[in-house]
Motif scaffolding. Structure first.
Motif, PDB file in Angstrom:
ATOM      1  N   VAL A  42      24.005 -10.713  -3.513  1.00 44.30           N
ATOM      2  CA  VAL A  42      24.195  -9.445  -4.206  1.00 44.30           C
ATOM      3  C   VAL A  42      23.814  -8.253  -3.339  1.00 44.30           C
ATOM      4  CG1 VAL A  42      23.554  -8.089  -6.220  1.00 44.30           C
ATOM      5  CG2 VAL A  42      23.840 -10.563  -6.432  1.00 44.30           C
ATOM      6  N   LEU A  43      22.573  -8.244  -2.825  1.00 39.47           N
ATOM      7  CA  LEU A  43      22.091  -7.063  -2.109  1.00 39.47           C
ATOM      8  C   LEU A  43      22.785  -6.883  -0.756  1.00 39.47           C
ATOM      9  CD1 LEU A  43      18.263  -7.211  -2.915  1.00 39.47           C
ATOM     10  CD2 LEU A  43      20.043  -5.850  -4.016  1.00 39.47           C
ATOM     11  N   LEU A  44      22.715  -7.917   0.083  1.00 41.43           N
ATOM     12  CA  LEU A  44      23.321  -7.788   1.403  1.00 41.43           C
ATOM     13  C   LEU A  44      24.838  -7.711   1.311  1.00 41.43           C
ATOM     14  CD1 LEU A  44      22.740  -7.600   4.382  1.00 41.43           C
ATOM     15  CD2 LEU A  44      22.784 -10.097   4.530  1.00 41.43           C
ATOM     16  N   GLY A  45      25.433  -8.565   0.483  1.00 35.43           N
ATOM     17  CA  GLY A  45      26.885  -8.531   0.316  1.00 35.43           C
ATOM     18  C   GLY A  45      27.354  -7.226  -0.286  1.00 35.43           C
ATOM     19  N   GLY A  46      26.637  -6.747  -1.306  1.00 35.42           N
ATOM     20  CA  GLY A  46      27.019  -5.490  -1.935  1.00 35.42           C
ATOM     21  C   GLY A  46      26.909  -4.314  -0.990  1.00 35.42           C
ATOM     22  N   ARG A  47      25.851  -4.313  -0.157  1.00 31.80           N
ATOM     23  CA  ARG A  47      25.675  -3.209   0.796  1.00 31.80           C
ATOM     24  C   ARG A  47      26.744  -3.251   1.894  1.00 31.80           C
ATOM     25  NH1 ARG A  47      23.953   1.933   1.151  1.00 31.80           N
ATOM     26  NH2 ARG A  47      23.415   2.462   3.297  1.00 31.80           N
ATOM     27  N   LEU A  48      26.980  -4.446   2.447  1.00 34.49           N
ATOM     28  CA  LEU A  48      28.013  -4.565   3.480  1.00 34.49           C
ATOM     29  C   LEU A  48      29.390  -4.205   2.923  1.00 34.49           C
ATOM     30  CD1 LEU A  48      26.907  -7.858   5.296  1.00 34.49           C
ATOM     31  CD2 LEU A  48      26.820  -5.523   6.197  1.00 34.49           C
ATOM     32  N   GLY A  49      29.650  -4.604   1.680  1.00 32.42           N
ATOM     33  CA  GLY A  49      30.917  -4.248   1.058  1.00 32.42           C
ATOM     34  C   GLY A  49      31.063  -2.746   0.919  1.00 32.42           C
ATOM     35  N   TYR A  50      29.974  -2.077   0.537  1.00 32.36           N
ATOM     36  CA  TYR A  50      30.007  -0.626   0.417  1.00 32.36           C
ATOM     37  C   TYR A  50      30.297   0.026   1.762  1.00 32.36           C
ATOM     38  CZ  TYR A  50      28.120   4.126   0.160  1.00 32.36           C
ATOM     39  OH  TYR A  50      27.957   5.481   0.271  1.00 32.36           O
ATOM     40  N   VAL A  51      29.627  -0.467   2.806  1.00 30.28           N
ATOM     41  CA  VAL A  51      29.819   0.108   4.141  1.00 30.28           C
ATOM     42  C   VAL A  51      31.256  -0.103   4.621  1.00 30.28           C
ATOM     43  CG1 VAL A  51      29.159  -0.092   6.571  1.00 30.28           C
ATOM     44  CG2 VAL A  51      27.396  -0.045   4.796  1.00 30.28           C
ATOM     45  N   ILE A  52      31.781  -1.308   4.424  1.00 31.45           N
ATOM     46  CA  ILE A  52      33.125  -1.636   4.927  1.00 31.45           C
ATOM     47  C   ILE A  52      34.220  -0.973   4.100  1.00 31.45           C
ATOM     48  CG2 ILE A  52      34.773  -3.517   5.282  1.00 31.45           C
ATOM     49  CD1 ILE A  52      32.337  -5.319   5.903  1.00 31.45           C
ATOM     50  N   PHE A  53      34.082  -1.028   2.774  1.00 30.16           N
ATOM     51  CA  PHE A  53      35.158  -0.546   1.908  1.00 30.16           C
ATOM     52  C   PHE A  53      35.099   0.956   1.623  1.00 30.16           C
ATOM     53  CE2 PHE A  53      34.846  -5.042   0.015  1.00 30.16           C
ATOM     54  CZ  PHE A  53      35.734  -5.539   0.956  1.00 30.16           C
ATOM     55  N   TYR A  54      33.906   1.547   1.714  1.00 29.22           N
ATOM     56  CA  TYR A  54      33.771   2.948   1.313  1.00 29.22           C
ATOM     57  C   TYR A  54      33.154   3.831   2.404  1.00 29.22           C
ATOM     58  CZ  TYR A  54      34.727   1.100  -3.350  1.00 29.22           C
ATOM     59  OH  TYR A  54      35.313   0.482  -4.422  1.00 29.22           O
ATOM     60  N   TRP A  55      32.008   3.420   2.974  1.00 31.89           N
ATOM     61  CA  TRP A  55      31.276   4.283   3.910  1.00 31.89           C
ATOM     62  C   TRP A  55      32.078   4.553   5.179  1.00 31.89           C
ATOM     63  CZ3 TRP A  55      28.893   5.120   8.559  1.00 31.89           C
ATOM     64  CH2 TRP A  55      27.804   5.993   8.582  1.00 31.89           C
ATOM     65  N   ILE A  56      32.571   3.494   5.806  1.00 27.13           N
ATOM     66  CA  ILE A  56      33.334   3.670   7.049  1.00 27.13           C
ATOM     67  C   ILE A  56      34.650   4.414   6.808  1.00 27.13           C
ATOM     68  CG2 ILE A  56      34.580   2.442   8.875  1.00 27.13           C
ATOM     69  CD1 ILE A  56      32.355   0.384   8.917  1.00 27.13           C
ATOM     70  N   PRO A  57      35.435   4.077   5.760  1.00 20.46           N
ATOM     71  CA  PRO A  57      36.668   4.846   5.526  1.00 20.46           C
ATOM     72  C   PRO A  57      36.413   6.332   5.285  1.00 20.46           C
ATOM     73  CG  PRO A  57      36.765   2.775   4.339  1.00 20.46           C
ATOM     74  CD  PRO A  57      35.363   2.899   4.871  1.00 20.46           C
ATOM     75  N   ASN A  58      35.267   6.655   4.677  1.00 19.31           N
ATOM     76  CA  ASN A  58      34.977   8.059   4.383  1.00 19.31           C
ATOM     77  C   ASN A  58      34.408   8.805   5.583  1.00 19.31           C
ATOM     78  OD1 ASN A  58      35.845   7.826   1.763  1.00 19.31           O
ATOM     79  ND2 ASN A  58      33.815   7.506   0.899  1.00 19.31           N
ATOM     80  N   ARG A  59      33.566   8.139   6.380  1.00 17.46           N
ATOM     81  CA  ARG A  59      32.848   8.831   7.455  1.00 17.46           C
ATOM     82  C   ARG A  59      33.313   8.455   8.851  1.00 17.46           C
ATOM     83  NH1 ARG A  59      26.583   9.126   5.254  1.00 17.46           N
ATOM     84  NH2 ARG A  59      27.074   9.225   3.019  1.00 17.46           N
ATOM     85  N   GLY A  60      34.031   7.363   8.974  1.00 16.32           N
ATOM     86  CA  GLY A  60      34.549   6.974  10.268  1.00 16.32           C
ATOM     87  C   GLY A  60      33.723   5.887  10.941  1.00 16.32           C
ATOM     88  N   LEU A  61      34.393   5.084  11.758  1.00 15.12           N
ATOM     89  CA  LEU A  61      33.729   3.993  12.463  1.00 15.12           C
ATOM     90  C   LEU A  61      32.694   4.514  13.453  1.00 15.12           C
ATOM     91  CD1 LEU A  61      33.513   0.955  12.997  1.00 15.12           C
ATOM     92  CD2 LEU A  61      35.385   1.184  14.650  1.00 15.12           C
ATOM     93  N   ASP A  62      32.971   5.654  14.082  1.00 16.52           N
ATOM     94  CA  ASP A  62      32.035   6.203  15.058  1.00 16.52           C
ATOM     95  C   ASP A  62      30.688   6.529  14.410  1.00 16.52           C
ATOM     96  OD1 ASP A  62      33.906   5.969  17.043  1.00 16.52           O
ATOM     97  OD2 ASP A  62      34.579   8.053  16.906  1.00 16.52           O
ATOM     98  N   ALA A  63      30.715   7.031  13.179  1.00 19.76           N
ATOM     99  CA  ALA A  63      29.471   7.349  12.478  1.00 19.76           C
ATOM    100  C   ALA A  63      28.671   6.085  12.211  1.00 19.76           C
ATOM    101  CB  ALA A  63      29.778   8.067  11.169  1.00 19.76           C
TER     102      ALA A  63
END
Length: 336
Positions: free
Chosen positions: A68-89
Motif C-alpha cells: 500500500v504505502l510504497l506501491g501507492g507512493r511510487l504509483g503517485y510519482v509515476i502516474f501523477y508527479w512526473i507527468p506534472n513536473r517532469g522527469l528532470d525534476a
C-alpha cells in the motif's frame, strides 16, 4: 446547508513541537490497516481466508509497507508527479519516491504494489494467491473510505466547479495554492475589507503576507480556520465545487465493501477470484463515474482523466479473475 460551506477543517490532529505533527491522513491509513486486520481475522476464523489468524498481523504489516504505502507512493510519482513536473525534476530529487509522509498516494499504484507483494508472499508460503487477493479485495474498500475522508479533511482532490447554484456545493480554500488569480483577488479583498483591528491583531502574531507572496495562500487557509471575518472574505471569491472526495468515499468505500462483504458472508462457497473480479469492475465503474465530478489533477488522456484511463485496465484484470474463478471452480476451503 452545504451551499455556503467553506472548508475549514485542519489536516493536523495534534501538533507535537514545531516539526512533528499527527495528521488525519496518517490516522486514516492506520485505521484502514487495523480494520483490515480484524475483518480478515474474522474471515480466517470462519475458514473464509487462507492465512491463519496468528500469521495475519505480520502479513498485514508487510502488505501495508511494501504494497500500500510504497506501491501507492511510487504509483503517485509515476502516474501523477512526473507527468506534472517532469522527469528532470524527479531525477533531481529521486528520494521523493519514498517520502510517503509528504502526502501524495495513488490508489492504482497501491493496487499494483499489493499485487506484487502478495504474489511473492503466496509463492513463498505455498498459499493460493487468488484466495489471498480475494480477502484483500473485500477489506480494501474500508481503507479506501478512510483515505477519501482524509482527502476531504485535507481539502484536497476537490471537485469540479458547479456553474449553477447547488445545495451540494462547497468551497475549498486549498484551491488558492493552484490559482494565482484567485489568490491575489482574495488577499486584495482581505486588505480592503477586513477590519483594521483584526489585521493589526494578526500582524502582532506574525507578519502579514506580501500581496505578491506565494506563501499568502497557506496564510489565508490558516486564517480561514481561525478568523471568521477572513473566512467570509476568502469564501466570497471561491467558486462552489462538488465534494468529490465524499462521492469517492461512497463509491469506492461504502458501496464496494457492502457488496463484497455481503457476498462473502451469504455465499461462503463462492469461487476464488469472484471477489477480486467484482472489486476490479465495481471500483473501475465507481472511479470512472466520480471522476466526472472531480477536478482533474493531471493532464487528460484521450478525453479521459488519468484516473479514468487507468481504471479501464481494471476491467481486463477483473475479467481475468472471473475466467479463473469459473474455470477452476475452487473455493477458499478447498485451498486451505
Amino acid at each position: 446547508m452545504f451551499a455556503t460551506y467553506i472548508h475549514d477543517l485542519n489536516p493536523i490532529l495534534l501538533q507535537l513541537g514545531e516539526t512533528i505533527a499527527i495528521r488525519w491522513y496518517g490516522i486514516a491509513y492506520l485505521m484502514g490497516f487495523v480494520a483490515g486486520y480484524f475483518l480478515l481475522k474474522y474471515l480466517s476464523g470462519k475458514n473464509l481466508y487462507p492465512i491463519a489468524q496468528e500469521k495475519l498481523s505480520d502479513f498485514i504489516t508487510w502488505t501495508a509497507v511494501f504494497g500500500v504505502l510504497l506501491g501507492g507512493r511510487l504509483g503517485y510519482v509515476i502516474f501523477y508527479w512526473i507527468p506534472n513536473r517532469g522527469l528532470d525534476a524527479f531525477l533531481a530529487d529521486p528520494l521523493t519516491a519514498v517520502r510517503v509522509w509528504e502526502g501524495g498516494m495513488a490508489s492504482h499504484g497501491g493496487i499494483i504494489g499489493v499485487t506484487l507483494f502478495t504474489l511473492y508472499y503466496a509463492r513463498k508460503h505455498g498459499i493460493n494467491w487468488v484466495a489471498i487477493t480475494d480477502g484483500l479485495a473485500i477489506v480494501a474498500p474500508v481503507g479506501l473510505f478512510f483515505g477519501r475522508m482524509a482527502n476531504f479533511i485535507n481539502g484536497e482532490l476537490y471537485g469540479r466547479i458547479i456553474h449553477s447554484h447547488s445545495w451540494v456545493g462547497m468551497k475549498f480554500p486549498a484551491e488558492l495554492h493552484e490559482n494565482m488569480q484567485l489568490r491575489h483577488q482574495a488577499l486584495q479583498k482581505i486588505y480592503d475589507e477586513c477590519p483594521d483591528s483584526i489585521l493589526q491583531n494578526l500582524a502582532a502574531a506574525s507578519p502579514l503576507p506580501d500581496r505578491a507572496d506565494a506563501y499568502s495562500a497557506q496564510w489565508m487557509i490558516e486564517r480561514v480556520r481561525d478568523t471568521p471575518a477572513i473566512k467570509d472574505i476568502v469564501g466570497s471569491v471561491l467558486p462552489e465545487r462538488y465534494p468529490s472526495q465524499l462521492y469517492e468515499g461512497l463509491a469506492e468505500g461504502i458501496i464496494l465493501f457492502t457488496v463484497l462483504w455481503g457476498i462473502r458472508i451469504l455465499y461462503p462457497k463462492a469461487y476464488n477470484g469472484i471477489f477480486s473480479g467484482i472489486f476490479c469492475f465495481l471500483y473501475a465503474i465507481g472511479r470512472i463515474i466520480v471522476e466526472n465530478y472531480r477536478e482533474p489533477d493531471s493532464p487528460v488522456w484521450f478525453n479521459l482523466t488519468r484516473g479514468q484511463f487507468l481504471s479501464l485496465f481494471l476491467f481486463l484484470i477483473g475479467t481475468g479473475f472471473f475466467i479463473y474463478a469459473f474455470k477452476t471452480k475452487k473455493t477458499v476451503q478447498a485451498v486451505n
